[in-house]
Design a protein around this motif. Structure first.
Motif, PDB file in Angstrom:
ATOM      1  N   SER A   1       0.835  -1.130  -0.063  1.00  0.00           N
ATOM      2  CA  SER A   1       0.091  -0.080  -0.003  1.00  0.00           C
ATOM      3  C   SER A   1       0.927   1.505  -0.198  1.00  0.00           C
ATOM      4  N   PRO A   2       0.211   2.278  -0.062  1.00  0.00           N
ATOM      5  CA  PRO A   2       1.097   3.527  -0.071  1.00  0.00           C
ATOM      6  C   PRO A   2       2.083   3.758   1.185  1.00  0.00           C
ATOM      7  N   VAL A   3       1.357   3.178   2.128  1.00  0.00           N
ATOM      8  CA  VAL A   3       1.864   3.302   3.386  1.00  0.00           C
ATOM      9  C   VAL A   3       3.017   2.286   3.996  1.00  0.00           C
ATOM     10  N   PHE A   4       2.767   1.106   3.495  1.00  0.00           N
ATOM     11  CA  PHE A   4       3.535  -0.025   4.000  1.00  0.00           C
ATOM     12  C   PHE A   4       3.610  -1.129   3.060  1.00  0.00           C
ATOM     13  N   GLU A   5       4.652  -1.969   3.223  1.00  0.00           N
ATOM     14  CA  GLU A   5       4.604  -3.379   2.491  1.00  0.00           C
ATOM     15  C   GLU A   5       4.807  -4.455   3.357  1.00  0.00           C
ATOM     16  N   LEU A   6       3.878  -5.317   3.181  1.00  0.00           N
ATOM     17  CA  LEU A   6       3.921  -6.557   4.059  1.00  0.00           C
ATOM     18  C   LEU A   6       4.201  -7.805   3.349  1.00  0.00           C
ATOM     19  N   TYR A   7       5.142  -8.339   3.821  1.00  0.00           N
ATOM     20  CA  TYR A   7       5.485  -9.927   3.315  1.00  0.00           C
ATOM     21  C   TYR A   7       5.281 -10.844   4.611  1.00  0.00           C
ATOM     22  N   CYS A   8       4.464 -11.865   4.229  1.00  0.00           N
ATOM     23  CA  CYS A   8       4.387 -12.695   5.442  1.00  0.00           C
ATOM     24  C   CYS A   8       4.088 -14.237   5.083  1.00  0.00           C
ATOM     25  N   VAL A   9       4.589 -15.476   5.565  1.00  0.00           N
ATOM     26  CA  VAL A   9       4.345 -16.493   5.463  1.00  0.00           C
ATOM     27  C   VAL A   9       3.587 -17.404   6.509  1.00  0.00           C
ATOM     28  N   ALA A  10       2.736 -18.510   6.208  1.00  0.00           N
ATOM     29  CA  ALA A  10       2.067 -19.230   6.967  1.00  0.00           C
ATOM     30  C   ALA A  10       1.978 -20.682   6.500  1.00  0.00           C
ATOM     31  N   PRO A  11       1.711 -21.673   7.112  1.00  0.00           N
ATOM     32  CA  PRO A  11       1.801 -22.985   6.938  1.00  0.00           C
ATOM     33  C   PRO A  11       0.628 -23.141   5.722  1.00  0.00           C
ATOM     34  N   ALA A  12       0.762 -24.288   4.899  1.00  0.00           N
ATOM     35  CA  ALA A  12       0.139 -24.550   3.803  1.00  0.00           C
ATOM     36  C   ALA A  12      -1.208 -24.652   3.856  1.00  0.00           C
ATOM     37  N   SER A  13      -1.574 -25.298   5.308  1.00  0.00           N
ATOM     38  CA  SER A  13      -2.848 -25.465   5.590  1.00  0.00           C
ATOM     39  C   SER A  13      -3.554 -24.451   5.857  1.00  0.00           C
ATOM     40  N   THR A  14      -3.122 -23.184   5.941  1.00  0.00           N
ATOM     41  CA  THR A  14      -3.752 -21.902   6.187  1.00  0.00           C
ATOM     42  C   THR A  14      -4.665 -21.591   4.943  1.00  0.00           C
ATOM     43  N   SER A  15      -5.959 -21.098   5.462  1.00  0.00           N
ATOM     44  CA  SER A  15      -7.052 -20.614   4.092  1.00  0.00           C
ATOM     45  C   SER A  15      -6.321 -19.450   3.807  1.00  0.00           C
ATOM     46  N   ARG A  16      -6.953 -19.149   2.652  1.00  0.00           N
ATOM     47  CA  ARG A  16      -6.609 -17.840   1.983  1.00  0.00           C
ATOM     48  C   ARG A  16      -7.375 -16.724   3.069  1.00  0.00           C
ATOM     49  N   ALA A  17      -8.275 -17.061   3.470  1.00  0.00           N
ATOM     50  CA  ALA A  17      -9.156 -16.017   4.042  1.00  0.00           C
ATOM     51  C   ALA A  17      -8.336 -15.841   5.289  1.00  0.00           C
ATOM     52  N   ALA A  18      -8.033 -17.061   6.256  1.00  0.00           N
ATOM     53  CA  ALA A  18      -7.340 -16.595   7.415  1.00  0.00           C
ATOM     54  C   ALA A  18      -5.977 -16.028   7.347  1.00  0.00           C
ATOM     55  N   LEU A  19      -5.406 -16.316   6.249  1.00  0.00           N
ATOM     56  CA  LEU A  19      -4.078 -15.612   6.064  1.00  0.00           C
ATOM     57  C   LEU A  19      -4.536 -14.146   5.832  1.00  0.00           C
ATOM     58  N   ALA A  20      -5.462 -13.797   5.150  1.00  0.00           N
ATOM     59  CA  ALA A  20      -5.887 -12.280   4.824  1.00  0.00           C
ATOM     60  C   ALA A  20      -6.231 -11.719   6.090  1.00  0.00           C
TER      61      ALA A  20
END
Lengths: 622, 284
Positions: free
Chosen positions: A578-597
Motif C-alpha cells: 500500500s502507499p503506507v507499507f509493504e507486508l510480506y508474510c508466510v504461514a503453513p500451507a494448511s492456512t486458508s486464504r481467508a485466514a491468511l488475509a
C-alpha cells in the motif's frame, strides 16, 4: 504452481492457469553435450564460444522467446531480458525456490525422466558441484529447455524442499562462506581448489572496465583470472554494440551485471535470486567502493590511467566487501527492502534518548546515531539532511558484520564517504562500542575482542570536521553519563536482550510464521524473530528467497501488484503493498486464504497501532 | 590494564600521546591489543581509519597514561597521519621482520616524523612478528655480539619482566626466548634456517635505528615477547620536561626548546631504557 491473485492488480498479468495443464515439452535436442566435459579448463574456451554466439542474437532471441512463451508464461520475461539485455527488470520465472538448483542437478544426471515427470529430488545431485560456470559451455537452447523444465517442476519440488529436506543444497550452503584454500605454487591442489570454487552457490566479481580484477569473493587471482577474462569479453562485446548486458542465465546460474562508470560488477548466483535483487546487491558493493574512495577520486585514478589497479587503493576493505556479500548470501531483509531495522522502544523512552542526544550535541556533529546490534535506536540530524538507508547499511555492515572495528577495542575515527549523502567527499565517523553488561550505570568500554556477541550498542557520530575526534569523544562521554542517569541505557539494553518478538507474541494464535513489514515513509522495517521456525541459516535463506520472490512480484514493471498471494503444499505467502507499507508474510500451507488475509490485516493494524514503538519517526532534529 | 600503582601512594601521573605508524599488516593493532588487553587475534581485520586506546604504565616514580593512536597502514590513509602524530610525544614505527619492504616504509615514516612531528618526539623502531624468525637468525649473519649486544640486552632481561608484570601466558615466556638472541644453545643453524621467515636482519634495522637515534626492539605481538618492554622503554625515554601537561599539545610545546639537543641523547636513551626496563617492567 501458485495462485496469483491480483486484487486491483492489472489484467496484463500473465494468466498462470497455463500451469495447471502444462503443455507437452518439445523434444529434447540431440546434441546433449551438456556436462560432458570432464575437465574444467576447457570452460574458458567454451565461454568464448558462447560470446560469439551472441552475435547470432536476433535469431536466438526469437527462437528462445517462442519456446518460453509456449510453455510458461512467467518464464517469458526472464528469457526476454536474458537475451535482449533490455532494461526490463527481471521477472521471476515462477516462485523462487531453492530446490530449483536441486532439480537441476537431478535433471543433469538423469535427463528426460526428470523433465517429464515430477521426480522427487533424488540424492544423486552429482551435477551440483560441476554446474556453476561449466554451464556456460552448454548449448543455449539446452539451457532454455532446462530452465523451462525446472520451472514446470517447481510446484512438486517446492513441497519437497521448502521446509523439508534439501540435504544436498543445505550441505553446499553450509560451506558456502568458507574460504577456499590457496592455490599451491606447484599446482598440486589445483583440482580440489577449482572444485571448491565451483561449488560455491554465489560469486561476486568486480573488475575495472579495462578488465583488471578488483575484487572476488572467492578465490585468489590465479583462480579467477580466466573467469575474469571471460566475463570481460562478454561484457565488452555487448558494450561495443552499445547495448550493455545486464543479465543472463546459464544453466541454473544467474548472472547479473552492473556497469557503473569505470567498474563492472558481476553477481553469479545459484540461489535463484531475482535479477533486480542481484543488481541491488551489486549496487551496495559499488557504494562500498565509493565509500572508500569517493567518486571523484576513483574517476581521477581511472581517467589518468585506465589500467589502474584499484585493489591497491582499496586495500584493507576486502573484508567490508566480503561482509556485505556474505550478508546477501545469507539473505538480507535490509537490502531487499532498502530499509533499516529499528530497535523497538517505548515512545517515551525513545523521546528521552532523542532529547539527550540533542542536549549533548556539539557543533561539529552532523549525524549522531545510537545503534544496537545493527538496529537503529535513535538518530540526531540536521533539519535539512536525512540519512540514506544505503549509507547506513554500509556503516552497519562495517561495524556489526565486518567486525574489524569492533574487535580492535577502543574508540575509532574513521574517514568515510557516504555516497548517498554526498559521493564527492569524506566525512569522519567517531565510533565507540559499549558492552552490553546489564549493570547499567557503569558501562565499560569494550575491551574484549570476542568476535560477534549479542547486544552490542554502538555510539556513532559523524562529522565533517576532520579534527573533531576529541570534541565528539567528549560528547559521547556526556551522552553516556546522561543516558545512564536517566535510565535510557537500561531501556536500550533491555530491549536488545528481549530481541525480536515472535509472531505469536505479537498476535496470539496467529497463523503467521514470519513477517516483514516495511514502513514506506520511514524507510524502516520490522520483522518477527526467526526463531523458532527459521532458526537455521539455511531455513532463513529459504525464507528470504520466498520474500525475494514476493518482492520481485510486487515491484516488477510493467505490472505493479497490490497483493500477491502464493501457495504451495508446504506454505502460503502473501505480499501486500500500500502507499503506507509493504507486508510480506508466510504461514503453513494448511492456512486458508481467508485466514491468511485476516492475519495479515491484524498484523497491519498492530503495526499501525505500534508505529511509534517500532519505528524511529523523524528522530531528533536540529 | 589494571593500575597496579593505585594501591600505593599516588604517583605523579601524566599523559603521553603515542602514535603507531607503519605499513599495512605489520601488526600495529596487534601490538596495541597485546599491550592494552594482553590479547592476540589471528587474522585480525585491517584497521580502518584510526583507533584510539588508552593504557596506563606504572614506573617507579610516576604513572604514564598512554593515549594511543593506532593508525591504519594503508596508503590511502597516509595523508591523515599528520593529524595523529602532530603533538605526539612518542611514536612506534613498526615493520614486519618477514617483509623487507616494510622496513623501507618504516624508514619513510621515521623521516617524516623527524621532519614534521614535534622535535622532541621519542621514536621507537619496532620489528614485529619475531615469532616467525628462526631463533638464531637475528644474529647469525654477523656471527658475533658487539653490535647486536644492545638490542639483545634489554630483550633478555625484559622478557621475564613482561611475564611477571603483564601476566603474559606461560608460553609467552618460552616464546619470548627466540628474539632474545638465544643463539648460544642453538648451534644447529643449518636446518632451522629452512623454516626461517626472517627477511630483515636484526643488525640492519638496529644499525639504522642507532644511526637515527631511535629506540629499537624486535617484538612478537603473538607471543607477547618484548611488547611491554617497548612501551616501558618509551615511558622512560619521555623527558620529564615534556610531561608537565596532560595533553600532548602542551608537552609538545614545552619540549620544543630541548628538541634539537636531544638528538644525541636518544642514542643513550636506548641503552638506559633497556636497563630500566629490566628492573621495573611495565606494570600494566
Amino acid at each position: 504452481m501458485a495462485n496469483n491473485t491480483s486484487q486491483e492488480g492489472s489484467p496484463q498479468l500473465k494468466p498462470d492457469t497455463s500451469e495447471e495443464t502444462p503443455p507437452p515439452l518439445p523434444p529434447r535436442p540431440e546434441n546433449l553435450t551438456f556436462l560432458a566435459g570432464s575437465g574444467r579448463p576447457q570452460s574458458s574456451a567454451g565461454s568464448v564460444k558462447g560470446t560469439q554466439r551472441g552475435s547470432l542474437r536476433p535469431s536466438l532471441l526469437q527462437s528462445k522467446a517462442t519456446t518460453a512463451l509456449s510453455l510458461e508464461g512467467s518464464g517469458q520475461y526472464t528469457h526476454g531480458e536474458t537475451i535482449s539485455g533490455s532494461s526490463t527488470p527481471s521477472r521471476q520465472p515462477s516462485l523462487a525456490n531453492i530446490g530449483y538448483n536441486y532439480m537441476r542437478s537431478a535433471s543433469d544426471v538423469d535427463d528426460t525422466a526428470s523433465i517429464r515427470s515430477a521426480v522427487p529430488p533424488s540424492e544423486s545431485g552429482v551435477g551440483d558441484v560441476e554446474s556453476l560456470l561449466g554451464d556456460v559451455v552448454t548449448e543455449r537452447d539446452q539451457t532454455a529447455f532446462e530452465s523451462v523444465a525446472s520451472v514446470r517442476q517447481d510446484p512438486g519440488l517446492f513441497e519437497e524442499t521448502l521446509f523439508g529436506d534439501a540435504a544436498e543444497l543445505e550441505k553446499e550452503f553450509e560451506t558456502e562462506l568458507d574460504e577456499i584454500d590457496e592455490l599451491k605454487t606447484d599446482g598440486s591442489n589445483q583440482e580440489s581448489v577449482m572444485k571448491a570454487w565451483r561449488s560455491k552457490l554465489k560469486h561476486y566479481l568486480i573488475l575495472s572496465s579495462a578488465g583488471k580484477p578488483i575484487y572476488s569473493r572467492h578465490g585468489d587471482d590465479h583462480l579467477i583470472t580466466n573467469y575474469i577474462g571471460i566475463i570481460q569479453t562478454i561484457i565488452s562485446f555487448y558494450n561495443s554494440a552499445d547495448d550493455p548486458l545486464r543479465s543472463f542465465t546459464a544453466g541454473d546460474a544467474r548472472f547479473a551485471i552492473l556497469s557503473r562508470g569505470y567498474l563492472n560488477l558481476v553477481a553469479i548466483s545459484r540461489l535463484h535470486e531475482s535479477f533486480s535483487e542481484l543488481r541491488a546487491q551489486l549496487e551496495a558493493l559499488y557504494m562500498q567502493i565509493l565509500s572508500t574512495l569517493t567518486l571523484p577520486n576513483m574517476e581521477r585514478m581511472f581517467s589518468s590511467r585506465p589500467s589502474t589497479d584499484l585493489r591497491r587503493p582499496l586495500q584493507g576493505t576486502e573484508s567490508l566487501l566480503s561482509a556485505l556479500a556474505d550478508g546477501f548470501t545469507r539473505g538480507s531483509p535490509s537490502t531487499l527492502l532498502s530499509a533499516l531495522e529499528c530497535l523497538k522502544l517505548r515512545k517515551a523512552h525513545r523521546n528521552a534518548i532523542n532529547n539527550t542526544l540533542l542536549k549533548c550535541r556539539t557543533p561539529s556533529l552532523l549525524y549522531g546515531l545510537i545503534v544496537a546490534n545493527g538496529r537503529l535506536v535513535s538518530v540526531v540530524r540536521p533539519k535539512k539532511h536525512s540519512l540514506h538507508p544505503g549509507d547506513l547499511h554500509l556503516v552497519f555492515n562495517m561495524l556489526f558484520e565486518a567486525g574489524g572495528v569492533k574487535a580492535g577495542g577502543g574508540e575509532n575515527w574513521i574517514p568515510l564517504c557516504l555516497p548517498g549523502f554526498n559521493n564527492t567527499g569524506y566525512l569522519y565517523m567517531y565510533v565507540s562500542f559499549l558492552s552490553a553488561s546489564r549493570d547499567g550505570v557503569e558501562v565499560e568500554e569494550r575491551r574484549t575482542a570476542d568476535g560477534k556477541g549479542e547486544g552490542e550498542v554502538a555510539i556513532i557520530f559523524i562529522s565533517a570536521n576532520k579534527e573533531g575526534f576529541f570534541e565528539l569523544r567528549q560528547m559521547r562521554n556526556d551522552l553516556i553519563e546522561q543516558m545512564s542517569k536517566n535510565g535510557s541505557l537500561d531501556h536500550i539494553l533491555e530491549s536488545v536482550s528481549q530481541g525480536r518478538s515472535s509472531c505469536t507474541d505479537i498476535l496470539p494464535g496467529t497463523v503467521l510464521r514470519h513477517f516483514l513489514y516495511k514502513s514506506r515513509s520511514n524507510v524502516q522495517y520490522c520483522m518477527s524473530s526467526y526463531d523458532p521456525f527459521f532458526s537455521t541459516p539455511f531455513s532463513r535463506r529459504r525464507l528470504l528467497s520466498i520474500y525475494g520472490d514476493l518482492h520481485a512480484q510486487l515491484h516488477s514493471r510493467p505490472v505493479r501488484l497490490k497483493i500477491h498471494y502464493t501457495t504451495s503444499t508446504s506454505y502460503v505467502a502473501l505480499a501486500w503493498s500500500s502507499p503506507v507499507f509493504e507486508l510480506y508474510c508466510v504461514a503453513p500451507a494448511s492456512t486458508s486464504r481467508a485466514a491468511l488475509a485476516q492475519a495479515a490485516t491484524a498484523l497491519v493494524n498492530w503495526a499501525k497501532r505500534s508505529e511509534e514503538r517500532l519505528f524511529l519517526i523523524g528522530g531528533a532534529v536540529f | 590494564m589494571a593500575d597496579s600503582g593505585a594501591g600505593s601512594a599516588p604517583k605523579p601521573s601524566s599523559s603521553v600521546k603515542l602514535v603507531l605508524l607503519g605499513e599495512a599488516a605489520v601488526g600495529k593493532s596487534s601490538l596495541v591489543m597485546r599491550f592494552v588487553n594482553n590479547d592476540f587475534q589471528e587474522n585480525k581485520e585491517p584497521t580502518i581509519g584510526a583507533a584510539f586506546l588508552t593504557q596506563k604504565c606504572t614506573l617507579p616514580t610516576r604513572t604514564i597514561k598512554f593515549e594511543i593512536w593506532d593508525t591504519a597502514g594503508q596508503e590511502r590513509f597516509a595523508s591523515l597521519a599528520p593529524m595523529y602524530y602532530r603533538n605526539a610525544q612518542a611514536a612506534l614505527v613498526v615493520y614486519d621482520i618477514t617483509k623487507a619492504s616494510s622496513l623501507t616504509k618504516a624508514q619513510h615514516w621515521v623521516a617524516e616524523l623527524q621532519r614534521q612531528a614535534s622535535p622532541g618526539i621519542v621514536i621507537a623502531l619496532v620489528g614485529n612478528k619475531a615469532d616467525l624468525a628462526n631463533p638464531s637468525s637475528g644474529t647469525d649473519e654477523e656471527g658475533a655480539e658487539p653490535p647486536a649486544a644492545p638490542p639483545s640486552g634489554p630483550t633478555d632481561t625484559d622478557a621475564p619482566a613482561d611475564a611477571d608484570g603483564a601476566g603474559v601466558p606461560a608460553d609467552g615466556e618460552d616464546a619470548s626466548a627466540p628474539p632474545s638472541g638465544a643463539d648460544s644453545d642453538d648451534g644447529a643453524d643449518g636446518d632451522d634456517a629452512a623454516a626461517d621467515a626472517r627477511k630483515v636482519p636484526m643488525r640492519t634495522a638496529k644499525a639504522y635505528a642507532d644511526e637515527e637515534g631511535l629506540l629499537f626492539f624486535e617484538t612478537s605481538a603473538k607471543t607477547g615477547a618484548n611488547v611491554a618492554a617497548v612501551f616501558t622503554a618509551i615511558a622512560n625515554a619521555i623527558p620529564e620536561t615534556s610531561l608537565k601537561g596532560s595533553r600532548g599539545g602542551v608537552g609538545g610545546q614545552t619540549s620544543l626548546g630541548a628538541g634539537r639537543g636531544q638528538e644525541g641523547d636518544r642514542v643513550n636513551l636506548t641503552g638506559r631504557a633497556g636497563d630500566m626496563g629490566a628492573k621495573e617492567g611495565c606494570a600494566c
